[in-house]
Motif scaffolding. Structure first.
Motif, PDB file in Angstrom:
ATOM      1  N   ARG A   1      27.139  54.906  47.482  1.00  0.00           N
ATOM      2  CA  ARG A   1      27.023  55.019  48.935  1.00  0.00           C
ATOM      3  C   ARG A   1      25.662  55.589  49.326  1.00  0.00           C
ATOM      4  NH1 ARG A   1      27.173  58.720  52.726  1.00  0.00           N
ATOM      5  NH2 ARG A   1      28.046  58.214  54.797  1.00  0.00           N
ATOM      6  N   THR A   2      25.195  56.563  48.541  1.00  0.00           N
ATOM      7  CA  THR A   2      23.881  57.146  48.825  1.00  0.00           C
ATOM      8  C   THR A   2      22.795  56.080  48.809  1.00  0.00           C
ATOM      9  OG1 THR A   2      24.573  59.257  47.873  1.00  0.00           O
ATOM     10  CG2 THR A   2      22.201  58.824  48.030  1.00  0.00           C
ATOM     11  N   ALA A   3      22.821  55.200  47.817  1.00  0.00           N
ATOM     12  CA  ALA A   3      21.812  54.138  47.711  1.00  0.00           C
ATOM     13  C   ALA A   3      21.909  53.193  48.899  1.00  0.00           C
ATOM     14  CB  ALA A   3      21.979  53.371  46.409  1.00  0.00           C
ATOM     15  N   CYS A   4      23.122  52.858  49.343  1.00  0.00           N
ATOM     16  CA  CYS A   4      23.283  51.953  50.480  1.00  0.00           C
ATOM     17  C   CYS A   4      22.755  52.576  51.768  1.00  0.00           C
ATOM     18  CB  CYS A   4      24.762  51.578  50.640  1.00  0.00           C
ATOM     19  SG  CYS A   4      25.423  50.576  49.297  1.00  0.00           S
ATOM     20  N   VAL A   5      23.047  53.873  51.979  1.00  0.00           N
ATOM     21  CA  VAL A   5      22.570  54.544  53.192  1.00  0.00           C
ATOM     22  C   VAL A   5      21.046  54.538  53.246  1.00  0.00           C
ATOM     23  CG1 VAL A   5      22.446  56.765  54.361  1.00  0.00           C
ATOM     24  CG2 VAL A   5      24.625  55.965  53.436  1.00  0.00           C
ATOM     25  N   ILE A   6      20.430  54.861  52.138  1.00  0.00           N
ATOM     26  CA  ILE A   6      18.956  54.909  52.116  1.00  0.00           C
ATOM     27  C   ILE A   6      18.357  53.521  52.293  1.00  0.00           C
ATOM     28  CG2 ILE A   6      16.966  55.472  50.684  1.00  0.00           C
ATOM     29  CD1 ILE A   6      18.629  57.669  49.385  1.00  0.00           C
ATOM     30  N   ALA A   7      18.914  52.509  51.646  1.00  0.00           N
ATOM     31  CA  ALA A   7      18.343  51.153  51.679  1.00  0.00           C
ATOM     32  C   ALA A   7      18.389  50.559  53.081  1.00  0.00           C
ATOM     33  CB  ALA A   7      19.093  50.258  50.696  1.00  0.00           C
ATOM     34  N   VAL A   8      19.540  50.650  53.754  1.00  0.00           N
ATOM     35  CA  VAL A   8      19.646  50.034  55.083  1.00  0.00           C
ATOM     36  C   VAL A   8      18.783  50.780  56.095  1.00  0.00           C
ATOM     37  CG1 VAL A   8      21.923  49.082  54.616  1.00  0.00           C
ATOM     38  CG2 VAL A   8      21.738  51.370  55.625  1.00  0.00           C
ATOM     39  N   SER A   9      18.648  52.099  55.944  1.00  0.00           N
ATOM     40  CA  SER A   9      17.795  52.855  56.863  1.00  0.00           C
ATOM     41  C   SER A   9      16.330  52.472  56.677  1.00  0.00           C
ATOM     42  CB  SER A   9      17.996  54.351  56.631  1.00  0.00           C
ATOM     43  OG  SER A   9      17.152  55.101  57.479  1.00  0.00           O
ATOM     44  N   LYS A  10      15.896  52.396  55.432  1.00  0.00           N
ATOM     45  CA  LYS A  10      14.512  51.998  55.169  1.00  0.00           C
ATOM     46  C   LYS A  10      14.236  50.583  55.662  1.00  0.00           C
ATOM     47  CE  LYS A  10      13.020  55.591  52.705  1.00  0.00           C
ATOM     48  NZ  LYS A  10      11.824  56.406  53.051  1.00  0.00           N
ATOM     49  N   ALA A  11      15.164  49.676  55.447  1.00  0.00           N
ATOM     50  CA  ALA A  11      14.962  48.286  55.853  1.00  0.00           C
ATOM     51  C   ALA A  11      14.877  48.156  57.365  1.00  0.00           C
ATOM     52  CB  ALA A  11      16.095  47.423  55.305  1.00  0.00           C
ATOM     53  N   ARG A  12      15.736  48.888  58.085  1.00  0.00           N
ATOM     54  CA  ARG A  12      15.720  48.804  59.548  1.00  0.00           C
ATOM     55  C   ARG A  12      14.390  49.333  60.105  1.00  0.00           C
ATOM     56  NH1 ARG A  12      19.593  51.951  60.465  1.00  0.00           N
ATOM     57  NH2 ARG A  12      21.258  50.420  60.156  1.00  0.00           N
ATOM     58  N   ASP A  13      13.911  50.436  59.554  1.00  0.00           N
ATOM     59  CA  ASP A  13      12.661  51.014  60.040  1.00  0.00           C
ATOM     60  C   ASP A  13      11.448  50.144  59.715  1.00  0.00           C
ATOM     61  OD1 ASP A  13      14.129  53.140  60.970  1.00  0.00           O
ATOM     62  OD2 ASP A  13      13.728  54.423  59.233  1.00  0.00           O
ATOM     63  N   VAL A  14      11.501  49.443  58.580  1.00  0.00           N
ATOM     64  CA  VAL A  14      10.337  48.645  58.162  1.00  0.00           C
ATOM     65  C   VAL A  14      10.286  47.312  58.893  1.00  0.00           C
ATOM     66  CG1 VAL A  14       9.331  47.381  56.212  1.00  0.00           C
ATOM     67  CG2 VAL A  14      10.103  49.744  55.911  1.00  0.00           C
ATOM     68  N   PHE A  15      11.418  46.621  59.011  1.00  0.00           N
ATOM     69  CA  PHE A  15      11.385  45.227  59.473  1.00  0.00           C
ATOM     70  C   PHE A  15      11.466  45.077  60.992  1.00  0.00           C
ATOM     71  CE2 PHE A  15      13.238  44.717  55.108  1.00  0.00           C
ATOM     72  CZ  PHE A  15      12.101  44.140  54.564  1.00  0.00           C
ATOM     73  N   GLU A  16      12.032  46.035  61.703  1.00  0.00           N
ATOM     74  CA  GLU A  16      12.159  45.866  63.149  1.00  0.00           C
ATOM     75  C   GLU A  16      10.803  45.775  63.853  1.00  0.00           C
ATOM     76  OE1 GLU A  16      14.630  47.717  66.949  1.00  0.00           O
ATOM     77  OE2 GLU A  16      14.679  48.703  64.989  1.00  0.00           O
ATOM     78  N   PRO A  17       9.778  46.601  63.517  1.00  0.00           N
ATOM     79  CA  PRO A  17       8.477  46.431  64.183  1.00  0.00           C
ATOM     80  C   PRO A  17       7.843  45.063  63.937  1.00  0.00           C
ATOM     81  CG  PRO A  17       8.608  48.585  63.128  1.00  0.00           C
ATOM     82  CD  PRO A  17       9.795  47.799  62.664  1.00  0.00           C
ATOM     83  N   PHE A  18       8.121  44.469  62.785  1.00  0.00           N
ATOM     84  CA  PHE A  18       7.536  43.159  62.506  1.00  0.00           C
ATOM     85  C   PHE A  18       8.085  42.083  63.446  1.00  0.00           C
ATOM     86  CE2 PHE A  18       6.780  44.995  58.170  1.00  0.00           C
ATOM     87  CZ  PHE A  18       5.390  44.968  58.258  1.00  0.00           C
ATOM     88  N   LEU A  19       9.307  42.260  63.913  1.00  0.00           N
ATOM     89  CA  LEU A  19       9.869  41.285  64.856  1.00  0.00           C
ATOM     90  C   LEU A  19       9.080  41.277  66.168  1.00  0.00           C
ATOM     91  CD1 LEU A  19      13.705  41.907  64.325  1.00  0.00           C
ATOM     92  CD2 LEU A  19      12.223  40.226  63.210  1.00  0.00           C
ATOM     93  N   HIS A  20       8.732  42.461  66.671  1.00  0.00           N
ATOM     94  CA  HIS A  20       7.929  42.544  67.890  1.00  0.00           C
ATOM     95  C   HIS A  20       6.523  41.981  67.663  1.00  0.00           C
ATOM     96  CE1 HIS A  20      10.798  45.108  70.133  1.00  0.00           C
ATOM     97  NE2 HIS A  20      11.119  45.588  68.931  1.00  0.00           N
ATOM     98  N   GLN A  21       5.930  42.295  66.530  1.00  0.00           N
ATOM     99  CA  GLN A  21       4.582  41.793  66.244  1.00  0.00           C
ATOM    100  C   GLN A  21       4.558  40.276  66.111  1.00  0.00           C
ATOM    101  OE1 GLN A  21       3.211  43.923  62.757  1.00  0.00           O
ATOM    102  NE2 GLN A  21       3.788  45.912  63.637  1.00  0.00           N
ATOM    103  N   LEU A  22       5.577  39.732  65.452  1.00  0.00           N
ATOM    104  CA  LEU A  22       5.628  38.282  65.294  1.00  0.00           C
ATOM    105  C   LEU A  22       5.871  37.590  66.626  1.00  0.00           C
ATOM    106  CD1 LEU A  22       5.579  35.919  63.257  1.00  0.00           C
ATOM    107  CD2 LEU A  22       8.065  36.153  63.086  1.00  0.00           C
TER     108      LEU A  22
END
Length: 841
Positions: A529-550
């Protein structure tokens, strides 16, 4: 043919009489005569009298008037041509004299002597900081100079000579305070009885700055002036008047710069100024001979005029002040003429012989003025045959624009406006589709963007660390200037290659411990569960700004298609001229649709990112069980120095420990390290990090594929499928509400009527110029055909030719007047005017 005309016009120069002529005679007070003139005049009285040959043949008054009339007709035609070029921005280039020299070479003083009156600030240092263009015109009725200052704000304004002087001095003073030079010309038109028909451009004096840091300001000024003068000299139609203040022709001070633009001096007239100060420096007559006739090794033999000219201008200003030397401009002109006679007498004394005719023709301001005027006459006449077809072309263009404007006025009926709007709308939609599918109709050097330009105007992809992502090395066409569909595809490829290679950001031990937390039913640790919490949080923070830029990048690319489509419509004569309000409505509708489509598509991508990071599906996020097993097998979970039971526990955690090889204590070690022990060990940290990276990469691959699919389906395709319907509905609804708000019929009608009046005026001026130049061209052709034989006396042949030409021109003019009376410019029918021109030719 031009030479023949010049020979006929030569006698018109009699309006510039020599100093002994009665028109120049003025009773002068001795104390107001320039000292240099008095000294030379007194010296001349003690010299032996040398008879001078008259350089101009005797001519009758009637013949002079006849040739002057021919000159005036030519000058008037060119003045009208200049006015047409200035008023309607026509590409008619006319010859002009460009004065170039260093500071204190006497440029402004020479220009004033050529004009016959003083108007500028003359003295040491940099006095001229803006070029002054002088359109000079001879007008026998102007006893005093009539000056007209031409500015952008007020157009052509008549000013007094004192107001003109004040304006020029104030501009020079302002620029001197700012330590600047300005390439924009001060344009002045002057009509005067003693003024030649010339166009002269007086440039700022070149500066020879001293080296060293303390002279940096002067060095900067020298660069400004040199760049400005070089730009002016590059105009091929200009005749360069190169002023040299030297008694040694091997010193090329001004010629050094002039020859960079005109290497052979083929369009350059070299003038040695201040001759009265040069002559006392020569000790022998042979030195004077060398100075008057420099050999080819010192001066270019192909220079315009063959040899240099020599001038002197008496010092002093015109006015009533105590320090003024000249009481009036008449006094100044007489002093200039006397200075010329004194120079001739001094030369003859030092050479101990009379000057030859060719030598005399190069001494003095009057001779230089006569040469320049005849030179411009020749250039004018050489251009006459080329101007006639140019005017015919301009006439056809003006008549076509006039007819088109009249048709637009007739098409302001509501039904016709609706039909024109529908036609333009469909053509515009077709151009948008063409740009997306690909075309070479638009020039890429004007409308294309390289990837670097696209990053500047549309934004680049910025990573979590705030730095721009590097451009993938394998990205094709990065340095090419693209637009439309090709540019869209390149941006998508950059997103796919750049974002698709991102790795999971570093994970700290504190993040792992904080993500462990506590369970609802026990206090054990669930590292999965710890790995899942960290992975989804990191992914959301990294990929969401790219949607606005694209989204912003794609919107920028599609917005750029609007001006390109308008260019294609103009090129194919499908553009709707004069209806700016309608065009703004179409552009606003397109931009609004792009913004709306981008927002909707970005929202769908965010929903997909949220669903991907909301719940972890192992089959999706870790790709497959085998890949997860391979990842865990690479984890170094056993630190150096660990005991055998710890190594066995690590293997069991990695999935490589078989039941036969395991023992009870090994199982207990695994449980203790992975479930019960909250002291984060190396094995637990490595396992969590490996799981996070695997989940992050699964989310990344899914997001990249999903974003590319959604932008293609919900952003690009609506421009092709939905926007045409949207635009049609909006325009038709606007037609039904109020068509005047769509086309602004009142403003369009006023603009078309103003354009119609301007075109009528332009057509009238072009038509009038056609008549003038056609008559001049016809006269030149007749003179060429009726050229007298070598034994025919010159004056009688000229008089006979003139009488015959006057008779023919009078007959043609009477016919022309009858046809012109029946010609109505407002009917926008060019046939009648063309018939008039044909009859003249």
């Amino acid at each position: 043919m031009a030479e023949r005309w010049l020979q006929m016009q030569a006698s018109s120069n009699s309006r510039y009489p020599r100093a002994s002529h009665e028109s120049y005679h003025v009773e002068l007070e001795e104390h107001r005569t320039p000292p240099s003139v008095r000294r030379t005049a007194n010296k001349r009285q003690s010299m032996p009298t040398i008879v001078q040959s008259d350089t101009s043949p005797d001519r009758s008054t009637a013949t002079q008037g006849m040739f002057r009339a021919g000159n005036e007709r030519l000058y008037e035609a060119y003045n009208d041509l200049h006015s047409l070029a200035q008023d309607f921005e026509k590409p008619f280039d006319a010859p002009a004299i460009l004065v170039v020299g260093h500071q204190t070479d006497g440029k402004s003083a020479l220009v004033e002597a050529l004009m016959g009156f003083q108007f500028n600030h003359v003295g040491g240092g940099t006095k001229t900081r803006r070029p002054i263009t002088l359109h000079m015109k001879y007008n026998a009725a102007c006893v005093q100079p009539n000056c007209f200052l031409i500015t952008e704000d007020y157009g052509e304004q008549e000013v007094t000579l004192e107001e003109l002087q004040d304006y020029i001095e104030s501009e020079n003073a302002r620029l001197e305070r700012e330590q600047q030079f300005w390439a924009k010309e001060i344009v002045v038109k002057i009509e005067y009885k003693f003024c030649p028909n010339l166009t002269i451009i007086d440039t700022p004096g070149l500066i020879s700055a001293a080296p060293g840091r303390r002279n940096s300001i002067m060095q900067n000024s020298a660069k400004q002036v040199e760049g400005m003068v070089r730009m002016k000299m590059e105009q091929r139609e200009y005749i360069i008047l190169c002023l040299e203040d030297t008694n040694d022709w091997s010193n090329a001070t001004t010629r050094r710069l002039v020859m960079q633009t005109d290497p052979h001096l083929s369009r350059t007239v070299v003038v040695s100024t201040k001759l009265d100060t040069r002559l006392p420096q020569f000790a022998r007559g042979s030195d004077v001979e060398m100075f008057l006739r420099p050999p080819g090794r010192l001066l270019e033999p192909g220079m315009l005029g063959g040899c240099p000219f020599f001038t002197s201008v008496p010092s002093g200003r015109v006015g009533n002040a105590k320090d003024a030397i000249f009481r009036s401009n008449d006094h100044f002109r007489q002093a200039v003429a006397e200075r010329e006679e004194c120079d001739v007498a001094e030369l003859q004394h030092r050479l101990d012989r009379s000057l030859e005719k060719a030598e005399r023709a190069r001494i003095g301001v009057g001779q230089l003025r006569r040469f320049l005027e005849q030179l411009l006459q020749r250039r004018y006449l050489e251009n006459v045959p080329a101007i006639v077809p140019l005017l015919e072309k301009e006439y056809r263009n003006a008549a076509a624009r006039l007819e088109s404007t009249q048709e637009e006025l007739n098409d302001l009926h509501p039904d016709k406006l609706k039909e024109k709007g529908r036609t333009f709308r469909e053509a515009f939609l077709a151009k948008l589709g063409l740009l997306l599918r690909g075309t070479v109709a638009a020039p890429p050097e004007r409308y294309g963007e390289t990837l670097a330009d696209e990053h500047i105007r549309g934004g680049a992809f910025v990573g979590p660390d705030g730095k721009t992502l590097p451009v993938p090395e394998n990205l094709p066409n990065a340095h090419m200037r693209l637009f439309g569909g090709a540019q869209y595809h390149r941006a998508m490829a950059e997103f796919r290659n750049g974002i698709g290679q991102l790795t999971c950001p570093d994970i700290s031990r504190e993040e792992i411990v904080n993500a462990c937390g506590i369970d609802d039913f026990h206090d054990g640790v669930n590292y999965t569960r710890t790995a899942c919490v960290i992975a989804v949080s990191k992914a959301r923070d990294v990929f969401e700004p790219f949607l606005h830029q694209l989204g912003y990048r794609f919107a920028h690319i599609l917005r750029r298609m609007l001006p390109i489509a308008m260019y294609l419509l103009q090129r194919d004569s499908q553009f709707l001229n004069g209806h700016d309000l309608f065009l703004k409505r179409v552009g606003a509708s397109y931009h609004a649709f792009i913004e709306e489509a981008e927002k909707v598509c970005r929202g769908k991508c965010q929903e997909d990112l949220q669903s991907t990071t909301r719940y972890v599906t192992w089959s999706l996020h870790t790709k497959s069980r085998s890949s997860l097993k391979a990842m865990l097998s690479k984890v170094n979970t056993t630190p150096e120095g660990s005991s055998q039971p710890q190594k066995a526990a690590a293997k069991a955690a990695a999935g490589t420990l078989t039941p036969a090889a395991g023992q009870d204590n090994s199982v207990m070690d695994v449980l203790e390290n992975t479930l019960w022990n909250r002291q984060l060990g190396v094995m637990s940290e490595e396992i969590v990090a490996a799981l996070v990276c695997q989940i992050f990469e699964g989310i990344r691959d899914h997001v990249v594929q999903s974003v590319e699919l959604k932008f293609n389906c919900f952003f690009l395709m609506p421009v092709v499928d939905s926007f045409p319907t949207r635009l049609r509905e909006e325009l038709e609804s606007a037609y039904d509400d109020d068509i005047d708000e769509v086309f602004d019929v009142t403003a369009v009608r006023n603009a078309l009527e103003s354009r119609l009046k301007a075109l009528e005026s332009e057509l009238h001026q072009v038509e009038r110029l056609q008549r003038k130049f056609a008559t001049i061209h016809s006269t030149l052709a007749q003179q060429q055909n009726n050229k007298p034989g070598p034994d025919t006396p010159r004056m009688s042949s000229l008089a006979h030719m003139h009488a015959e030409n006057v008779s023919k021109v009078s007959q043609a003019a009477s016919k022309l007047a009858k046809k012109a009376d029946s010609l109505d410019v407002r009917d926008s029918n060019p046939k009648s005017a063309r018939a008039v021109l044909s009859s003249i030719q």
